[in-house]
Design an enzyme around this catalytic site. Structure first.
Site, short mmCIF file in Angstrom:
data_model
loop_
_atom_site.label_atom_id
_atom_site.label_comp_id
_atom_site.label_asym_id
_atom_site.label_seq_id
_atom_site.Cartn_x
_atom_site.Cartn_y
_atom_site.Cartn_z
N CYS A 61 0.84 -1.20 0.00
CA CYS A 61 0.00 0.00 0.00
C CYS A 61 0.87 1.25 0.00
O CYS A 61 2.09 1.18 -0.04
CB CYS A 61 -0.89 0.04 1.24
SG CYS A 61 -1.91 -1.42 1.49
N LEU A 63 -2.81 -1.90 -2.68
CA LEU A 63 -2.57 -2.83 -3.78
C LEU A 63 -2.78 -4.22 -3.20
O LEU A 63 -2.00 -4.67 -2.37
CB LEU A 63 -1.15 -2.66 -4.33
CG LEU A 63 -0.75 -3.56 -5.50
CD1 LEU A 63 -1.56 -3.20 -6.75
CD2 LEU A 63 0.74 -3.44 -5.79
N ILE A 91 -2.32 -10.01 -0.62
CA ILE A 91 -2.69 -11.09 0.30
C ILE A 91 -4.07 -10.79 0.87
O ILE A 91 -4.37 -9.65 1.23
CB ILE A 91 -1.66 -11.21 1.44
CG1 ILE A 91 -0.30 -11.69 0.87
CG2 ILE A 91 -2.13 -12.18 2.53
CD1 ILE A 91 0.80 -11.75 1.90
N ASN A 109 2.28 -0.28 4.79
CA ASN A 109 2.75 -0.52 3.44
C ASN A 109 3.81 -1.60 3.51
O ASN A 109 4.83 -1.42 4.17
CB ASN A 109 3.34 0.78 2.87
CG ASN A 109 4.17 0.55 1.63
OD1 ASN A 109 3.89 -0.33 0.84
ND2 ASN A 109 5.21 1.37 1.47
N GLU A 122 4.87 -6.14 3.16
CA GLU A 122 4.47 -7.54 3.27
C GLU A 122 5.25 -8.18 4.41
O GLU A 122 6.45 -7.93 4.56
CB GLU A 122 4.75 -8.31 1.98
CG GLU A 122 4.09 -7.76 0.73
CD GLU A 122 2.58 -7.98 0.68
OE1 GLU A 122 2.05 -8.65 1.58
OE2 GLU A 122 1.94 -7.46 -0.25
#
Length: 633
Positions: free
Chosen positions: A2, A50, A53, A74, A76
């Protein structure tokens, strides 16, 4: 993945939802799939998502069950399934399958001890509504960006500086030291930015700020060079293979297709080979080509892709195309950016985003496995120092002899650089010399006199060493470790990772870097130096580890890197793009560079008397940035 933004105005002054929405809208490219905003009186934050997951359930902000805690982030977290199981047993009632909720639960459970447990990349904001306390944190290596500004008694932050510049009442002025940084290195040295009022949260740091007082910032991770000698060479090679396979597998975690950038070199070939062993379908591999130049690696990449059974997609880049896209590339950065790979990363990301949402990249290998030629050159300079000091007067005299031959002139310049490197006191200083894009004598001519006198010091590399590595014990490190530490903590987040993040996210593409999992970095730094730099061979253990995955001779080529062919392009038509950018820009009247000196650089480069490609590219990008951010405003 993100982009995040927020404003903690404090003092009971209300934050309007429109303020946060407007900030988030400036980074819609980072997250076109979803958005979310949360306002709590004098606090507000939001995000653009975006979806990678938990595509349906990962909407942010995410709240704790009692509503006390809220998170936007933002990045992972690749080990979130393992953490999730532990947190579930602790009693957290998960309502989503997203790593965002796992991260929030980990922070509620462990506080700042959570950061060392995470394996991933992140810029995160967590709000404690009960204590009125904000926490900002950035991943250990600085893979994801996070900026903040302290103005008007509050704090504004975001994944990109452009979010902060939308906040009402905030002011921004150019940082002269940032301009100097840029023309010295092609980027601004973090945590500084081009704006006096904005700085980046440094990698591996966490910031806390409550309703009153100044923010508290502390470091939660730093690299430790603690070599082990309990394994044989064969065991180290096998351990490298196993550890790398494991980190790549974790980085493939996604609910969407994952591709890869493939250059044909050791690093990207290793990543794609490891991916191919885990994947159930052919890997989509993307390669940038530079037709007709000495750095074109498409043939090598094609052979590797065919060997690994990849779906291989090649994108050629011509000088005229690169020149036309310079404004778009620079617009994807908040600050002037002259990273060598900024254009190819941006262009290749545009292609990859048409096929996948995630790519794995090979960044980080050179930093942790001693893969750079400049590291070997610095060691040679350190060994030669006593002899060159004795011969310094003779060498200096030879350097003053003007050579008419282009080849001899290049040799004279390189000899001068090597002599200066040998005369420096540490490999920290040689790092700064080796990563500069302009030499002190070029800057003395290039800068306007007043700007030069205010910014340049008599011993610039010693001053930079004191700024970044002035802590006790730094000088006692092995010279190779000094250079690697500087690459990992200064050049990596300031330049390499910055251009990777901006170039990919400009096209809503997530770029992952398995070499830079901090757990893999921690492990790699226990490897003996001779397993990294073996004679003149860098990345020795990694090369040996991946040999069984590739055909003979696949990675024997010299390292070219992911870059533009500056010397060749600036001797041709590409030069006109740069000159037009400078001549037509307000930057030429800004008081930093001398116009006649700039014209001299173009003339010398065009005549083949010197290779000024890097600094000319920087001048062009600064001119474009100036027009987009100063003159346009």
């Amino acid at each position: 993945m993100c982009g995040i933004a927020g404003w903690y105005r404090r003092q009971g002054r209300p934050v309007e939802q429109a303020d946060i929405t407007r900030a988030c809208d400036t980074i819609i490219h980072r997250g076109p799939d979803d958005s979310g905003v949360h306002i709590d009186r004098d606090f507000g934050f939001g995000m653009r998502r975006l979806s990678i997951i938990d595509l349906e359930g990962g909407h942010q902000p995410i709240f704790s069950e009692d509503g006390r805690w809220a998170i936007t982030y933002n990045g992972e977290i690749y080990n979130h399934p393992e953490l999730r199981a532990e947190l579930d047993a602790w009693g957290w009632k998960f309502r989503t399958n997203s790593d965002t909720e796992t991260l929030l639960a980990a922070y509620v459970r462990w506080g700042d001890d959570a950061w060392s447990k995470l394996e991933g990349m992140y810029g995160v904001a967590i709000w404690d509504a009960k204590e009125r306390r904000l926490t900002l944190a950035r991943d250990p290596l600085g893979i994801k960006p996070l900026y903040y500004s302290l103005q008007q008694g509050g704090i504004a932050w975001g994944s990109e500086i452009r979010t902060i510049r939308t906040i009402p009442g905030h002011e921004f002025s150019i940082r002269a030291r940032g301009v100097h940084d840029f023309f010295m290195f092609g980027h601004i040295g973090k945590p500084r930015t081009i704006w006096n009022e904005v700085q980046s949260l440094e990698p591996g740091h966490v910031l806390h700020i409550g309703a009153e007082g100044e923010p508290e910032i502390r470091r939660f991770w730093h690299p430790r060079f603690e070599a082990r000698h309990d394994l044989s060479e064969a065991q180290w090679i096998e351990a490298t293979r196993e550890e790398f396979m494991a980190t790549v597998k974790r980085h493939m975690l996604a609910d969407v297709t994952v591709g890869a950038f493939l250059s044909g070199g050791v690093d990207s070939s290793a990543v794609v080979a490891a991916m191919a062993s885990h994947a159930s379908a052919p890997i989509k591999a993307f390669t940038m080509g530079f037709p007709g130049t000495s750095i074109d690696e498409t043939d090598a990449a094609a052979r590797i892709a065919k060997h690994l059974g990849c779906e291989h997609i090649i994108l050629p880049l011509e000088p005229q195309d690169a020149g036309m896209m310079l404004p778009q590339v620079q617009a994807s950065h908040d600050e002037p950016c002259a990273a060598t790979a900024a254009v190819p990363v941006w262009h290749l990301s545009k292609l990859a985003a048409e096929h996948v949402k995630v790519v794995l990249c090979g960044e980080g290998s050179d930093e942790i496995f001693a893969g750079y030629k400049r590291q070997r050159t610095a060691l040679a300079a350190a060994r030669s120092a006593p002899y060159l000091r004795a011969l310094a007067p003779l060498i200096a005299g030879l350097e003053r002899i003007p050579f008419g031959s282009k080849r001899l002139n290049y040799l004279r310049q390189n000899a001068r650089r090597f002599r200066m490197s040998a005369m420096l006191d540490s490999n920290f200083q040689r790092f700064f010399q080796g990563t500069q894009i302009s030499t002190p004598w070029v800057r003395e001519e290039l800068y306007q006199r007043g700007f030069y006198e205010r910014q340049e010091t008599e011993k610039p590399f010693a001053a930079l060493e004191a700024e970044y590595f002035g802590w006790p014990g730094a000088r006692d490190m092995h010279p190779l470790d000094q250079f690697m530490l500087a690459d990992l903590t200064v050049h990596m987040p300031s330049s390499l990772l910055n251009r990777t993040d901006r170039g990919s996210m400009a096209h809503s593409l997530e770029a992952r870097v398995p070499f830079l999992s901090h757990k893999f970095v921690d492990w790699s730094l226990t490897m003996p130096r001779e397993m990294k730099l073996h004679g003149k061979t860098g990345k020795y253990a990694l090369r040996k580890a991946i040999e069984p995955w590739l055909f003979e001779g696949a990675i024997d080529n010299r390292k070219l890197g992911f870059q533009l062919p500056f010397a060749e392009w600036f001797s041709g038509g590409f030069s006109s793009f740069a000159q037009e950018a400078w001549n037509g820009s307000g930057a030429s009247q800004a008081g930093y560079l001398d116009n006649q000196a700039v014209e001299k650089l173009f003339a010398e480069h065009g005549a083949g008397l010197a290779n000024h490609g890097r600094i000319l590219y920087a001048i062009a990008m600064f001119s474009i940035w100036w027009d987009q951010n100063i003159d346009a405003r």
